[in-house]
Design a protein around this motif. Structure first.
Motif, mmCIF file in Angstrom:
data_model
loop_
_atom_site.group_PDB
_atom_site.id
_atom_site.type_symbol
_atom_site.label_atom_id
_atom_site.label_comp_id
_atom_site.label_asym_id
_atom_site.label_seq_id
_atom_site.Cartn_x
_atom_site.Cartn_y
_atom_site.Cartn_z
ATOM 1 N N LEU A 1 16.618 10.629 -11.278
ATOM 2 C CA LEU A 1 17.598 11.049 -10.279
ATOM 3 C C LEU A 1 18.179 9.849 -9.534
ATOM 4 O O LEU A 1 19.350 9.861 -9.141
ATOM 5 C CB LEU A 1 16.963 12.034 -9.300
ATOM 6 C CG LEU A 1 16.491 13.348 -9.930
ATOM 7 C CD1 LEU A 1 15.973 14.298 -8.859
ATOM 8 C CD2 LEU A 1 17.614 14.011 -10.734
ATOM 9 N N GLN A 2 17.361 8.805 -9.345
ATOM 10 C CA GLN A 2 17.917 7.593 -8.749
ATOM 11 C C GLN A 2 18.984 6.986 -9.665
ATOM 12 O O GLN A 2 20.060 6.572 -9.210
ATOM 13 C CB GLN A 2 16.819 6.562 -8.485
ATOM 14 C CG GLN A 2 17.334 5.344 -7.734
ATOM 15 C CD GLN A 2 16.654 4.047 -8.167
ATOM 16 O OE1 GLN A 2 16.144 3.942 -9.272
ATOM 17 N NE2 GLN A 2 16.655 3.068 -7.280
ATOM 18 N N GLU A 21 8.072 8.535 -10.740
ATOM 19 C CA GLU A 21 8.767 8.551 -9.457
ATOM 20 C C GLU A 21 8.832 7.152 -8.846
ATOM 21 O O GLU A 21 7.934 6.324 -9.030
ATOM 22 C CB GLU A 21 8.072 9.504 -8.476
ATOM 23 C CG GLU A 21 8.174 10.966 -8.881
ATOM 24 C CD GLU A 21 7.431 11.867 -7.928
ATOM 25 O OE1 GLU A 21 7.846 13.035 -7.784
ATOM 26 O OE2 GLU A 21 6.432 11.430 -7.331
ATOM 27 N N LEU A 22 9.893 6.929 -8.119
ATOM 28 C CA LEU A 22 10.112 5.681 -7.402
ATOM 29 C C LEU A 22 9.791 5.915 -5.935
ATOM 30 O O LEU A 22 10.106 6.966 -5.368
ATOM 31 C CB LEU A 22 11.578 5.263 -7.550
ATOM 32 C CG LEU A 22 12.077 4.063 -6.748
ATOM 33 C CD1 LEU A 22 11.505 2.780 -7.326
ATOM 34 C CD2 LEU A 22 13.606 4.024 -6.784
ATOM 35 N N SER A 37 0.813 -1.221 0.000
ATOM 36 C CA SER A 37 0.000 0.000 0.000
ATOM 37 C C SER A 37 0.846 1.271 0.000
ATOM 38 O O SER A 37 0.325 2.360 0.238
ATOM 39 C CB SER A 37 -0.934 0.010 1.213
ATOM 40 O OG SER A 37 -1.808 -1.097 1.198
ATOM 41 N N GLU A 38 2.148 1.144 -0.262
ATOM 42 C CA GLU A 38 3.021 2.322 -0.226
ATOM 43 C C GLU A 38 2.563 3.405 -1.203
ATOM 44 O O GLU A 38 2.536 4.598 -0.868
ATOM 45 C CB GLU A 38 4.461 1.904 -0.545
ATOM 46 C CG GLU A 38 5.120 1.112 0.568
ATOM 47 C CD GLU A 38 6.556 0.759 0.238
ATOM 48 O OE1 GLU A 38 7.303 0.420 1.165
ATOM 49 O OE2 GLU A 38 6.942 0.837 -0.952
ATOM 50 N N THR A 39 2.178 2.986 -2.406
ATOM 51 C CA THR A 39 1.719 3.957 -3.399
ATOM 52 C C THR A 39 0.475 4.681 -2.927
ATOM 53 O O THR A 39 0.336 5.904 -3.106
ATOM 54 C CB THR A 39 1.432 3.261 -4.747
ATOM 55 O OG1 THR A 39 2.618 2.593 -5.189
ATOM 56 C CG2 THR A 39 0.999 4.267 -5.793
ATOM 57 N N LEU A 40 -0.440 3.953 -2.296
ATOM 58 C CA LEU A 40 -1.669 4.570 -1.797
ATOM 59 C C LEU A 40 -1.381 5.604 -0.722
ATOM 60 O O LEU A 40 -2.008 6.666 -0.682
ATOM 61 C CB LEU A 40 -2.611 3.492 -1.240
ATOM 62 C CG LEU A 40 -3.189 2.509 -2.254
ATOM 63 C CD1 LEU A 40 -4.023 1.446 -1.549
ATOM 64 C CD2 LEU A 40 -4.033 3.240 -3.293
ATOM 65 N N PHE A 41 -0.432 5.307 0.173
ATOM 66 C CA PHE A 41 -0.087 6.259 1.234
ATOM 67 C C PHE A 41 0.399 7.579 0.649
ATOM 68 O O PHE A 41 -0.034 8.662 1.063
ATOM 69 C CB PHE A 41 1.003 5.674 2.145
ATOM 70 C CG PHE A 41 0.504 4.662 3.140
ATOM 71 C CD1 PHE A 41 -0.457 5.000 4.075
ATOM 72 C CD2 PHE A 41 1.002 3.369 3.143
ATOM 73 C CE1 PHE A 41 -0.919 4.075 4.999
ATOM 74 C CE2 PHE A 41 0.547 2.434 4.053
ATOM 75 C CZ PHE A 41 -0.413 2.783 4.987
#
Length: 293
Positions: free
Chosen positions: A147-148, A125-126, A110-114
Motif C-alpha cells: 500500500l505504501q 509491513e513497514l 526498538s520500533e519493531t519491538l514496540f
C-alpha cells in the motif's frame, strides 16, 4: 447510498462548483484509507476553503492485495483523485496497528519491538513514525509495503501519517484553553478511539473494538470509572461515524449529560455544499493538516 460498482459504494460525493481541474496546483489533497473505505477532500489553499469531498465504502478486508485493487478502482471512479499536480498530498491511514510512545522511552532501533509487543510481527509491513510534538510522543504505525508503494505511485511526494495523529493533535489544539477534562470519542467501523484531555495534556488514549451499542457504552463508562470522572458532569465530544439519534448516540445520551458533536477548527472555511454532511463525520479528515504539528 449510491451503488456504482459491485466492489464499492459512494457514501458521499460533494463537489463545489468552484472546483477547477486546471488549478490543482493551488489545491491541497487529503486522503484517508482503511480496511473498508477511502475518503478524500480538497482544500483550496488560496482561499483556505474546503471545496470537494468523496467517501467510498466497500467490504472489510485485511488483505493488502485486495485493498490495493479496491483503492485503485475507487481512484479510477473519483472525480478528482486522477489528477496529479496538487500543491501537496497528505494521506492518513486508518489501520489498527498503531501505538503511542513517550519521547523519553522512544528508541529508533526498538520500533519493531514496540509494535510487535502489542500486535505481533508482520514482515510484509513497514513501520512509520509520526512526531507528536504537542505531547512529546511518537506515534508508531504499520502500513503494508504494497500500500505504501501504491500511494507513492499515485503521488510521489505524498506525506503518510496515521489517523490518530490528526485526532490527537486536533484535540490538544481545540481543548488547550479548557479548564475541564474533556472526553473525545471518534467512531469508526466496529472500532472507536477514546481520548481524555486536560488543557494541553493528553491524560488517556486507547482504541476499543465494539459490536453493539452496549459494547460501545460499556467501554466509555468503564474508562470514566477508572479515571474517576463523573458521567453526569464530564464534557463528551463525538466525531466520526456517529450521527444524531442513531443507536450509538442514543445509548450515550442515556448515561452522559454533557454530550455534543466536535466542531471543525476555525482555521478554514467550507463550501455550502458540505452542510448536507452529518455533523463531525469527517473531523479527522478535515484536520489532517495538523499531522505536521
Amino acid at each position: 447510498m449510491e451503488l456504482t460498482s459491485a466492489k464499492f459504494q459512494v457514501k458521499h460525493s460533494v463537489i463545489d462548483e468552484s472546483f477547477d481541474p486546471d488549478k490543482t496546483k493551488r489545491y491541497r489533497l487529503f486522503i484517508q484509507l482503511g480496511n473498508d473505505f477511502l475518503a478524500a477532500c480538497i482544500l483550496d489553499d488560496s482561499r483556505k476553503k474546503f471545496i470537494c469531498l468523496e467517501d467510498f465504502r466497500f467490504h472489510f478486508s485485511d488483505n493488502a492485495e485486495i485493498l490495493a485493487e479496491k483503492f485503485e478502482l475507487v481512484k479510477q471512479q473519483s472525480k478528482f483523485l486522477l489528477f496529479e499536480d496538487f500543491l501537496s498530498v497528505n494521506c492518513c491511514v486508518n489501520f489498527p496497528k498503531s501505538t503511542l510512545v513517550p519521547e523519553p522511552l522512544y528508541d529508533k532501533n526498538s520500533e519493531t519491538l514496540f509494535l510487535d509487543f502489542n500486535f505481533g510481527e508482520n514482515k510484509e509491513e513497514l513501520i512509520l513514525t509520526d512526531d507528536l510534538k504537542l505531547i512529546y510522543a511518537k506515534n508508531l504505525f504499520a502500513l503494508p509495503h504494497l500500500l505504501q508503494k501504491m500511494l507513492l505511485y499515485w503521488f510521489p511526494h505524498v506525506s503518510i501519517h496515521h489517523m490518530s495523529t490528526a485526532f490527537i493533535n486536533s484535540l490538544i489544539i481545540s481543548n488547550r484553553s479548557r479548564e475541564e477534562k474533556t472526553v473525545s470519542v471518534n467512531v469508526r467501523s466496529e472500532v472507536f478511539d477514546l481520548a481524555i484531555t486536560y488543557g494541553s495534556k493528553l491524560l488517556f488514549y486507547n482504541t476499543f473494538h465494539y459490536k453493539t451499542s452496549e459494547d460501545f457504552l460499556y467501554f466509555i463508562l468503564f474508562t470514566l470509572e477508572q479515571l474517576q470522572l463523573n458521567p453526569e458532569k464530564v464534557f463528551v465530544k463525538l466525531s466520526g461515524e456517529i450521527e444524531t439519534h442513531n443507536n450509538l448516540h442514543e445509548s450515550v445520551l442515556k448515561y452522559l449529560q454533557n454530550v455534543s458533536f466536535s466542531e471543525y477548527l476555525n482555521a478554514y472555511k467550507f463550501s455550502y455544499r458540505f452542510e448536507q454532511l452529518p455533523p463531525a463525520a469527517y473531523y479527522t479528515l478535515f484536520n489532517q493538516h495538523l499531522c505536521e504539528s
